[in-house]
Design a protein around this motif. Structure first.
Motif, short mmCIF file in Angstrom:
data_model
loop_
_atom_site.label_atom_id
_atom_site.label_comp_id
_atom_site.label_asym_id
_atom_site.label_seq_id
_atom_site.Cartn_x
_atom_site.Cartn_y
_atom_site.Cartn_z
N PHE A 69 -6.27 -2.71 23.18
CA PHE A 69 -5.38 -1.80 22.47
C PHE A 69 -4.87 -2.55 21.25
N MET A 70 -4.96 -1.93 20.08
CA MET A 70 -4.59 -2.61 18.84
C MET A 70 -3.59 -1.79 18.03
N GLY A 71 -2.53 -2.46 17.58
CA GLY A 71 -1.59 -1.89 16.62
C GLY A 71 -1.74 -2.67 15.33
N TYR A 72 -2.27 -2.02 14.29
CA TYR A 72 -2.65 -2.72 13.06
C TYR A 72 -1.49 -2.81 12.08
N ALA A 73 -1.35 -3.97 11.47
CA ALA A 73 -0.39 -4.17 10.39
C ALA A 73 -0.99 -3.68 9.07
N ALA A 74 -0.12 -3.35 8.13
CA ALA A 74 -0.48 -3.19 6.71
C ALA A 74 -1.59 -2.19 6.44
N GLU A 75 -1.65 -1.12 7.21
CA GLU A 75 -2.64 -0.07 6.93
C GLU A 75 -2.32 0.67 5.66
N GLU A 76 -1.02 0.91 5.43
CA GLU A 76 -0.61 1.77 4.32
C GLU A 76 -0.88 1.19 2.93
N VAL A 77 -1.22 -0.08 2.88
CA VAL A 77 -1.48 -0.73 1.59
C VAL A 77 -2.92 -1.23 1.51
N GLY A 78 -3.85 -0.45 2.08
CA GLY A 78 -5.25 -0.80 1.94
C GLY A 78 -5.96 -1.23 3.22
N LEU A 79 -5.49 -0.74 4.37
CA LEU A 79 -6.15 -1.00 5.67
C LEU A 79 -6.31 -2.49 5.94
N ARG A 80 -5.30 -3.26 5.56
CA ARG A 80 -5.48 -4.72 5.49
C ARG A 80 -5.54 -5.38 6.86
N GLY A 81 -4.69 -4.95 7.80
CA GLY A 81 -4.70 -5.57 9.12
C GLY A 81 -5.99 -5.30 9.88
N SER A 82 -6.39 -4.03 9.93
CA SER A 82 -7.63 -3.69 10.66
C SER A 82 -8.85 -4.30 10.00
N ALA A 83 -8.88 -4.32 8.67
CA ALA A 83 -10.02 -4.91 7.96
C ALA A 83 -10.14 -6.40 8.28
#
Length: 379
Positions: A225-239
């Motif tokens: 299960f993953m909660g990604y950081a910084a999605e709103e500024v360019g999908l940065r955590g998941s990338a």
């Protein structure tokens, strides 16, 4: 300075021509790359939302070389034969899904001033999610929680791992972004409750984890299960995570993204994204919706880089995404201080079916330990 890649579909749209991006440094028929100051990311994210109603809509990269990879189509995902055959396990578990649990989690997360990726409250919210997930998984053998730090900003991503009993090297990912943003200026001080975008997706995952934990579910494949950081500024955590997994040769069998699950802008269906996803996995998702959620499945598109599933697709993994409505009838209060539970109806009823889908996805894709079926991965 960062580099961002934006899809040509958006850039050639009349609204896209108004984006304040300047002259691209690289370009192809698929996307263009721009060099910008990092502090402009919130404004660009808000313009993508205003003009295209996108949550994200672009990739942010640390180097020009990394950005250049987006000029070509991503590598194909490995073929997997997905099956739906665990109804006797799934149905009693998903029957326990509770609207009140989902609503409570949304309320907790929306109470932070914001969950912005550079804000202290963004870090605090991630820590709360990590602690909550660890608590829910405490009775699951071998379960562990990790906060994944990223270079360049303070908010961590959250990863909760439940190891598989038979094929632990094969991973099934259920994710959603944990950050929030508000307004043209955005920033660490702006009020951004993000109740729908995306406290609802995190609450959906949290409820699915609660269901699995209380049932004592033991998977054959590893669940994350993953909660990604910084999605709103360019999908940065998941990338960042997907890139690390690809570099390490990690075998991710399937990914599902939950980004906004609580605004019934198109009625009761669960809408499955059809672009930047794996078609066979999306077909599997449709079967799960029809078998276990009690609502119909429908389809919609959201475009280039619209949420974290695109990070996994870009890295060559099979990804899918479930959304609250057709894209043109989504919640238009997002990215403002009006993205509250009250403005989405005051309850979490619409998210209950998504929590059922998440639990069903985990069970049917990872498969229960001791069950007869486990589809080959084709790797």
């Amino acid at each position: 300075v960062v580099w961002i890649s934006v899809g040509k579909e958006d850039l050639t749209h009349p609204a896209g021509m108004e984006l304040p991006l300047g002259v691209p440094v690289l370009s192809s028929a698929r996307a263009s790359v721009y060099r910008i100051a990092e502090d402009r990311l919130p404004a660009i994210a808000e313009q993508m939302h205003d003009k295209f109603h996108k949550c994200g809509g672009f990739f942010a990269h640390g180097t020009r070389e990394e950005a250049a990879k987006d000029l070509v189509a991503p590598p194909p995902a490995a073929a997997v034969a997905f099956t739906v055959d665990q109804g006797a396990v799934v149905r009693p578990i998903v029957a326990q899904a509770q609207e009140s649990e989902i609503r409570s989690t949304i309320g907790t997360l929306a109470a932070y001033n914001n969950r912005y990726y550079t804000a202290d409250t963004g870090v605090q919210a991630a820590n709360w999610i990590g602690a909550r997930w660890a608590q829910l998984a405490k009775n699951m053998p071998g379960a562990s929680m990790k906060l994944v730090t990223h270079s360049g900003w303070k908010q961590p991503s959250v990863v909760l791992t439940i190891p598989g009993s038979e094929k632990p090297e094969e991973i099934v990912v259920l994710g959603g972004h944990l950050d929030s943003i508000s307004g043209w200026s955005g920033g660490a001080g702006a009020r951004a409750p993000g109740a729908d975008d995306n406290a609802s997706g995190i609450a959906t995952l949290t409820e699915a984890l609660r269901l699995l934990g209380e049932a004592g579910f033991k998977p054959k494949r590893t669940l994350q299960f993953m909660g990604y950081a910084a999605e709103e500024v360019g999908l940065r955590g998941s990338a960042d995570i997907a890139k690390q997994y690809r570099a390490a040769g990690t075998k991710v069998v399937a990914v599902i993204q939950f980004d906004m699950t609580n605004y019934p802008g198109s009625g009761e269906p669960i809408f499955l994204l059809t672009d930047n996803v794996d078609p066979s996995l999306t077909a599997h998702l449709k079967k799960l919706v029809e078998a276990y959620t009690g609502v119909p499945a429908a389809e919609t598109r959201c475009g280039y880089g619209c949420s974290d599933h695109a990070s996994w697709t870009r890295s060559g993994y099979a990804a899918s995404a479930a959304f609250e409505s057709a894209f043109d009838t989504m919640n238009h209060q997002i990215h403002t201080d009006r993205d509250t539970l009250g403005n989405a109806g005051g309850d979490a009823k619409h998210s209950v079916a998504f929590a059922k889908l998440a639990a069903a996805f985990a069970i049917e894709t990872a498969k229960p330990a001791g069950s007869a079926s486990l589809a080959p991965t084709g790797r």
